[in-house]
Design an enzyme around this catalytic site. Sequence first.
Site, mmCIF file in Angstrom:
data_model
loop_
_atom_site.group_PDB
_atom_site.id
_atom_site.type_symbol
_atom_site.label_atom_id
_atom_site.label_comp_id
_atom_site.label_asym_id
_atom_site.label_seq_id
_atom_site.Cartn_x
_atom_site.Cartn_y
_atom_site.Cartn_z
ATOM 1 N N TYR A 1 0.864 -1.182 0.000
ATOM 2 C CA TYR A 1 0.000 0.000 0.000
ATOM 3 C C TYR A 1 0.898 1.229 0.000
ATOM 4 C CZ TYR A 1 -4.496 2.359 0.729
ATOM 5 O OH TYR A 1 -5.637 3.109 0.571
ATOM 6 N N LYS B 1 -0.924 -1.158 -4.485
ATOM 7 C CA LYS B 1 -2.114 -0.317 -4.302
ATOM 8 C C LYS B 1 -1.642 1.097 -3.980
ATOM 9 C CE LYS B 1 -6.615 -0.588 -2.040
ATOM 10 N NZ LYS B 1 -6.823 0.736 -1.466
#
Length: 315
Positions: free
Chosen positions: A143, A169
């Site tokens: 992330y 992400k």
Amino acid sequence: MTTEHANLRRLLGSGLLAFPATHFDRALAFDAASYRASIEDNIAHGAVGLFAPGGTGEFFSLTPAEAQQVTRAAVEAAAGRVPIIAGTGYGTQLAVEIARAAEAAGAQAVLVLPPYLINVEQTGLQQHIDAICRAIGIGVILYNRDNSIYAAETVARLADRHPNLIGFKDGHGDLEQLVRVRRLLGDRLLWIGGMPTAEVFAVPYFAAGFTTYSSAVYNFMPETAQRFYAAVRSGDAATSDELMRSFFLPYIGLRNRRRGYAVAIVKAGMRIVGRSAGGVRPPLTDLTEAEIAELAGLIDGVIGWRRREQATAVS
């Protein structure tokens, strides 16, 4: 990358992803029965993968034991119909512990949220992900946000080392960085948009080579979330522009009114449409009643627009 990991990567990239809110009762304890019903609803509306728990699921407010309970409840409710991506984070040792617990609970992957509080060098981030990838056999998704901004070269080294690193992400929104990472890694990873209210960034994300994003709005307006996703993927600018104008931009204005409202506004929306997940845990704060009424007006406006459009199509 193993066949299993490659298949998971393809599946998660095939449609819209969702972040189920974690349901709490009046005492702010995890409400497993209500949460399982929400997972059923997410699946019924076509999400191809669920982050449970993620940022919108208030991972940061859960104990490690609670995080495993939430993941296990999602896995049991999903019953193999869609992959469950659990959250992990904090310092490396705790992140490894939570990731192992998620694997034991049946998750197919973990999303590595930023380490708690600190800013670190790329070497430290690499060691952090190295430890998590080596500790589990399920998929790992980086992330990229806040204090965890991964250089393209760091991502490439991690991808070379770890077959179970399946995704990247982004919650940072730096298109220059995304282009660099995407060009260096190509199709080795799944590319997921992860900005707050990711719909606003959908067009530039897809232009940069991303194939999907996770929608928090999906919690209370799944049909609208799917409609917007389909419009962007098909190039239907008339629909996506109208939804942006009538809902997403004013929604963001309300979300940005106070700090921490990115989660609280989702739970307020769920309350409005009759899918209450309870309140948010401190230190987050819930929307005021006046703000909830304002949000209800936005939701009703979108429903009214859709009804008018459907009536026009029939006539």
